[in-house]
Design an enzyme around this catalytic site. Structure first.
Site, PDB file in Angstrom:
ATOM      1  CE  LYS A 116      36.015 -64.483  58.664  1.00  0.00           C
ATOM      2  NZ  LYS A 116      35.755 -63.800  57.395  1.00  0.00           N
ATOM      3  N   GLY A 163      40.072 -65.158  53.125  1.00  0.00           N
ATOM      4  CA  GLY A 163      41.434 -65.086  52.623  1.00  0.00           C
ATOM      5  C   GLY A 163      42.431 -64.457  53.585  1.00  0.00           C
ATOM      6  N   GLY A 164      42.084 -64.395  54.866  1.00  0.00           N
ATOM      7  CA  GLY A 164      43.006 -63.825  55.844  1.00  0.00           C
ATOM      8  C   GLY A 164      42.998 -62.307  55.905  1.00  0.00           C
ATOM      9  CD  GLU A 199      36.067 -66.942  65.336  1.00  0.00           C
ATOM     10  OE1 GLU A 199      35.032 -67.168  64.689  1.00  0.00           O
ATOM     11  OE2 GLU A 199      37.185 -67.435  65.046  1.00  0.00           O
ATOM     12  CE  LYS A 200      41.978 -68.111  74.562  1.00  0.00           C
ATOM     13  NZ  LYS A 200      42.615 -67.128  75.465  1.00  0.00           N
ATOM     14  CG  ASN A 288      34.929 -69.037  52.708  1.00  0.00           C
ATOM     15  OD1 ASN A 288      34.878 -67.881  53.125  1.00  0.00           O
ATOM     16  ND2 ASN A 288      35.876 -69.874  53.057  1.00  0.00           N
ATOM     17  NE  ARG A 290      34.942 -66.644  48.857  1.00  0.00           N
ATOM     18  CZ  ARG A 290      36.066 -67.292  49.119  1.00  0.00           C
ATOM     19  NH1 ARG A 290      36.477 -68.269  48.318  1.00  0.00           N
ATOM     20  NH2 ARG A 290      36.775 -67.001  50.200  1.00  0.00           N
ATOM     21  NE  ARG A 336      45.400 -70.960  48.012  1.00  0.00           N
ATOM     22  CZ  ARG A 336      44.435 -70.222  48.557  1.00  0.00           C
ATOM     23  NH1 ARG A 336      44.558 -68.902  48.567  1.00  0.00           N
ATOM     24  NH2 ARG A 336      43.366 -70.779  49.084  1.00  0.00           N
TER      25      ARG A 336
END
Length: 445
Positions: A116, A163-164, A199-200, A288, A290, A336
Site C-alpha cells: 500500500k 481482504g481487510g 490513512e485518514k 491488488n 493478482r 460470497r
C-alpha cells in the site's frame, strides 16, 4: 502454452484456475495442507502434493516446499490464486530463479505496487489522487505523530495486505498503541510482513475498483469497474459490476486505473481500489497485483476468461485485446457465501456440510469447492463459495440473485445466505444507495 502448472492455493480459487487450465489442455498440480486432504481441488487435480500441516505458515506459505513440489512434478509455472503468496515479490523472484514462471506481474511491479505504501507513491507520480496518509510507520511514536497531523479518526492498514486483514480504525490517541500492535501482529500472521501504514479514515464512502489487464510492455486495458461497498469488518460480502456511479465519474476512475498500471508496465490481471466519498471525490487506496475473489462479475459482463488471459500473458503470448474490443453488457452481482453466523457478529461456523444444493438456471454461476460431506476446516477463511448472477439490468439481476439465494440450500454450518436475501429486498440497496457502512446504517443486523 504451458504443458503443466502448479496451483499454489486452495478452495474455490484453486478449482477455478484448474477448470480453465483443463479447457486449455494444461495439466495441473495442486498443493495442499493436511487439513485439505479431501478438498475438491485435491480430488480433481491431475496431481497433488502435500506441503505441510494445517497452519498456513507451514503449508500454503511454505515457499521451499511449494517450489520443491513444482520442480518435483515438472510444472513450468505457478499460479498463486489470491491471498497467501499471490502478492509476495520474494516468492515471484524465487520462482524466476528456479526457472519457473510466476503467473502474475513481475517482482519489480509487485514491489512498486503490491504494498500500500508503494502504491501511494506510484499513484502520486501518475497524477491519481490518494487519501491523506503515510508511508510505512517505523513505530508507535511515528504513528502518534502522523495521527496528530492527519487528524482522528485514522485507519491503520497492513502495507502488504488485503481482504481487510491487518486493519484497525483508531478514533482516539488512547486507542493507538494497542491498535498499532494488533494491526502489526495480524499483518505478520497473515502476510509475513508487519509493516503498517496510516490513512485518514472516512466514515462513509463507496468502495469501487478497476479491473485491468496488461502485457508488461505498456499495453493496459480496463475491463470495467466493480462496486464492493457492502462489507463487514473491511471485508467484502457483495460485489457488482458495473457500479451505479455517474458515467462521467466512472470514466475518470477507469482512466486513472489504467494510467497508474501503465506507469509500471503492468503484466497480467490487477485491480486498483478506490474510495468515492458522498461528494463524488475519488481517491486511490491500493492495487491488488493478482486476480480478485470478485473477478467473476467482471467476467460475466465482459464474456472474458481472466485466468485464460493470465496464462496467455505469462506464457509470452501477449495481450491481443484492445480497449475497443472489450464490450460490457448487462449487470452482474456476486454474493460470497461464508460459513458464518450474521446474527452473532459473523462468527465463523466451520464444520461438516451435511447437504448442499446450489442454484441453477439462466444467468447463474456458482464457484465453490464445497460438496455434501465436506468438512470446512477452521484454519482458513470461511468462504464456502460464490453465487454470481447476470442479467440485462441491475433490477433484473437483483431479482435473479434473490431467486438463486432462495434456491440454495446448505445444511450444517450457519451461512450468510439469509442476510443476502434481506439485502436483496432492502430499498436502499435496490436504488444503489450503498456505502461501506451499509450493514450498520441501512440494514439492522
Amino acid at each position: 502454452m504451458f504443458k503443466k502448472i502448479l496451483i499454489a492455493n486452495r478452495g474455490e480459487i484453486a478449482l477455478r484456475v484448474m477448470r480453465t487450465a483443463r479447457e486449455m489442455c494444461v495439466k495441473t498440480v495442486v498443493v495442499y495442507s493436511t487439513a485439505d486432504e479431501k478438498s475438491l481441488p485435491v480430488l480433481l487435480a491431475d496431481e497433488s502434493v502435500c506441503v505441510g500441516p494445517p497452519a498456513s505458515n507451514a503449508s500454503y506459505l511454505n515457499i521451499p516446499n511449494i517450489l520443491s513440489a513444482a520442480l518435483m512434478t515438472g510444472a513450468e509455472a505457478i499460479h498463486p490464486g489470491y491471498g497467501f503468496l499471490a502478492e509476495n515479490p520474494d516468492f515471484a523472484e524465487m520462482c524466476r530463479e528456479h526457472g519457473l514462471v510466476f503467473i502474475g506481474p513481475t517482482p519489480e511491479s509487485m514491489r512498486a505496487l503490491g504494498s500500500k505504501a508503494g502504491g501511494r507513491e506510484i499513484a502520486a507520480q501518475s497524477n491519481v489522487p490518494v487519501v491523506p496518509g503515510t508511508g510505512v510507520l517505523e513505530d508507535v511514536d511515528a504513528a502518534l505523530l502522523a495521527a496528530k497531523q492527519i487528524g482522528y479518526p485514522v485507519l491503520l492498514k497492513a502495507s502488504a495486505g488485503g481482504g481487510g486483514r491487518g486493519q484497525k480504525v483508531i478514533r482516539t490517541q488512547d486507542e493507538l498503541a494497542k491498535g498499532f500492535a494488533q494491526a502489526q501482529e495480524e499483518a505478520r500472521l497473515y502476510f509475513g510482513d508487519p509493516a503498517i501504514i496510516m490513512e485518514k479514515f472516512l466514515e462513509e464512502f463507496r468502495h469501487v475498483e478497476v479491473q485491468v489487464m496488461g502485457d508488461g510492455q505498456g499495453h493496459v486495458i480496463h475491463i470495467g469497474e466493480r462496486d464492493c461497498s457492502i462489507q463487514r469488518r473491511n471485508q467484502k460480502l457483495i460485489e457488482e459490476a458495473p457500479s451505479t456511479l455517474p458515467a462521467t465519474l466512472r470514466q475518470e476512475i477507469l482512466d486513472a486505473g489504467v494510467r497508474l498500471a501503465q506507469h509500471v508496465n503492468y503484466a497480467g490481471a490487477g485491480t486498483l481500489e478506490f474510495i468515492v466519498d458522498r461528494d463524488g471525490n475519488y481517491y486511490f487506496m491500493e492495487m491488488n497485483t493478482r486476480i480478485q475473489v470478485e473477478h467473476c462479475v467482471s467476467e460475466m459482463i465482459s464474456g472474458l476468461d481472466f485466468v485464460k488471459l493470465q496464462l496467455q500473458i505469462a506464457a509470452g503470448e501477449g495481450l491481443h485485446l484492445q480497449q475497443e474490443d472489450v464490450e460490457l453488457r448487462g449487470h452482474a452481482i456476486e454474493c460470497r457465501i461464508n460459513a458464518e453466523d450474521p446474527d452473532k457478529d459473523f462468527r465463523p461456523a466451520a464444520g461438516r456440510i451435511d447437504d448442499v444444493h446450489f442454484a441453477g438456471g439462466p444467468g447463474v454461476r456458482v464457484d465453490s469447492h464445497a460438496y455434501t460431506g465436506y468438512v470446512i476446516p477452521p484454519n482458513y477463511d470461511s468462504l464456502i463459495g460464490k453465487l454470481i448472477v447476470h442479467h440485462d439490468t441491475r433490477e433484473d439481476a437483483i431479482a435473479r440473485m434473490k431467486r438463486a439465494l432462495e434456491e440454495t440450500v446448505i445444511q450444517g454450518p450457519k451461512t450468510t445466505i439469509p442476510l443476502y436475501i434481506r439485502i436483496m429486498g432492502n430499498p436502499f440497496y435496490k436504488r444503489g444507495a450503498v456505502m461501506t457502512n451499509f450493514l450498520k446504517t441501512r440494514l439492522e443486523v
